[in-house]
Design an enzyme around this catalytic site. Structure first.
Site, short mmCIF file in Angstrom:
data_model
loop_
_atom_site.label_atom_id
_atom_site.label_comp_id
_atom_site.label_asym_id
_atom_site.label_seq_id
_atom_site.Cartn_x
_atom_site.Cartn_y
_atom_site.Cartn_z
CG ASP A 1 -7.25 -6.66 -3.11
OD1 ASP A 1 -8.27 -7.22 -3.53
OD2 ASP A 1 -7.18 -6.08 -2.01
CE LYS B 1 -11.45 -5.62 -2.13
NZ LYS B 1 -10.05 -5.19 -1.95
N GLY C 1 -0.60 -5.26 7.12
CA GLY C 1 0.03 -4.10 6.52
C GLY C 1 0.71 -3.20 7.53
NE ARG C 2 -3.32 0.49 8.16
CZ ARG C 2 -4.59 0.87 8.21
NH1 ARG C 2 -4.86 2.15 8.42
NH2 ARG C 2 -5.55 0.01 8.06
CG ASP D 1 -17.15 -5.13 -16.70
OD1 ASP D 1 -18.23 -5.20 -17.33
OD2 ASP D 1 -16.34 -4.20 -16.84
CB ILE D 2 -20.46 -8.34 -18.88
CG1 ILE D 2 -19.38 -7.81 -19.81
CG2 ILE D 2 -21.58 -7.32 -18.72
CD1 ILE D 2 -19.83 -7.69 -21.26
CB THR E 1 -15.55 -7.55 -19.55
OG1 THR E 1 -16.35 -7.13 -20.64
CG2 THR E 1 -14.49 -6.49 -19.25
CB THR F 1 -15.16 -5.07 6.30
OG1 THR F 1 -14.09 -4.45 5.59
CG2 THR F 1 -14.87 -6.53 6.50
CE LYS G 1 -4.28 -6.46 0.19
NZ LYS G 1 -4.98 -5.37 -0.51
CG ASP H 1 -1.98 -1.12 1.14
OD1 ASP H 1 -2.34 -1.52 0.01
OD2 ASP H 1 -2.42 -1.59 2.20
O1 C5P Z 1 -3.02 -4.27 8.13
P1 C5P Z 1 -3.64 -3.12 7.37
O2 C5P Z 1 -4.95 -2.64 7.99
O3 C5P Z 1 -2.69 -2.00 7.10
O4 C5P Z 1 -4.03 -3.78 5.95
C1 C5P Z 1 -4.66 -3.01 5.00
C2 C5P Z 1 -4.81 -3.85 3.77
O5 C5P Z 1 -5.81 -4.87 3.94
C3 C5P Z 1 -5.25 -3.01 2.59
O6 C5P Z 1 -4.47 -3.40 1.47
C4 C5P Z 1 -6.70 -3.34 2.40
O7 C5P Z 1 -7.10 -3.34 1.04
C5 C5P Z 1 -6.81 -4.75 2.97
N1 C5P Z 1 -8.15 -5.03 3.49
C6 C5P Z 1 -8.65 -4.46 4.63
N2 C5P Z 1 -9.88 -4.78 5.13
C7 C5P Z 1 -10.65 -5.62 4.48
C8 C5P Z 1 -10.20 -6.19 3.30
C9 C5P Z 1 -8.93 -5.88 2.82
O8 C5P Z 1 -7.99 -3.61 5.23
N3 C5P Z 1 -11.83 -5.93 4.99
#
Ligand code: C5P
Length: 246
Positions: free
Chosen positions: A65, A67, A216-217, A70-71, A74, A120, A37, A15
């Site tokens: 990722d 997501k 991620g974070r 579409d038809i 495609t 979510t 990802k 990200d």
């Molecule tokens: O761990 P962190 O919150 O930083 O992760 C964020 C990543 O998880 C993003 O790439 C986001 O698209 C993905 N994500 C999310 N919640 C979801 C589905 C995917 O945060 N319900």
């Protein structure tokens, strides 16, 4: 029970707004995570060069990722292009059986499809506004399972689901149907003003049966991202040990 190495459960989302930052993190975390990802922000800005960059710097799997929704024709053609890029997994919305089947066909067995059931940030209000029947408004979880069944029937590789859903999904669709779980927070990493509200720890998610956890974070924002990933690995290994000694 046999399981893969702990690091292979970790999915690190790239990200970032620049290819350079993404590349620095791929180099840094290569060997400490099992999959990278690539999300919409970086892919829209940089396109397939992001996939090539990850391949040049790591042997980890790649999850695009996108997501898609579409038809069917495609989506099938788009999946064909993704398969040619050599991506392991792509997300597609569980909007119709035909679209998911075409996505799976387009992947040609090279790229697996992960179904997105219900994002979510939906709640009962948005499900109602979306025109769904009252049974799904009263219990959006029912919609998640209906759509997961659609993904299974279409031949998808698995779905994206929260830690709260993993156990039900695994019980319903079996061990080989992958559950990929975001919203993971190691207990040492709880962030202030976190936008992830319903979080699960790495040990809980893997213990419940999750095949991949998106973190991620907690890794990216740590002063030492490699050490943070190693702490997650240890936490997962510890969960394996306590499971096998029970
Ligand atoms: O761990 P962190 O919150 O930083 O992760 C964020 C990543 O998880 C993003 O790439 C986001 O698209 C993905 N994500 C999310 N919640 C979801 C589905 C995917 O945060 N319900």
């Amino acid at each position: 029970m046999m399981h893969k190495p702990a690091k292979d459960y970790i999915v690190f989302p790239l990200d970032f707004s620049s290819l350079k930052e993404a590349e620095d993190h791929v180099k840094l975390l290569d060997g400490s995570v099992g999959m990278f990802k690539i999300g919409l922000e970086l892919f829209i800005d940089q396109g397939p060069s992001v996939v090539r960059m990850v391949k040049e710097n790591s042997k980890a799997k790649i999850f695009l990722d996108l997501k898609l929704h579409d038809i069917s024709a495609t989506v099938k053609r788009a999946m064909g292009r993704v398969a040619n890029l050599g991506v392991d997994l792509v997300t597609v919305h569980c909007a119709s059986l035909a679209m998911l089947q075409n996505a799976v066909d387009g992947g040609q067995g090279k790229t697996g499809v992960l179904g997105v059931t219900l994002l979510t940030d939906n709640d009962a209000h948005s499900v109602k506004a979306g025109g769904f029947q009252p049974e799904y408004v009263d219990d959006p979880q029912k919609l998640v399972m209906l759509r997961a069944q659609m993904a299974k029937d279409a031949g998808c590789t698995g779905i994206v689901c929260s830690g709260r859903e993993v156990k039900t999904v695994k019980a319903a669709f079996g061990p080989s149907f992958l559950a990929v779980t975001p919203g993971i927070r190691p207990s040492w990493s709880l962030l202030e003003n976190d936008d992830q509200k319903r979080v699960t720890t790495p040990a809980q998610a893997v213990g419940l049966g999750s095949d991949f956890i998106v973190i991620g974070r907690p890794i990216r924002d740590d002063r030492d991202p490699v050490a943070a990933a190693q702490k997650v690995i240890q936490e997962i290994e510890h969960a394996f040990q306590s499971r096998s000694s029970n």
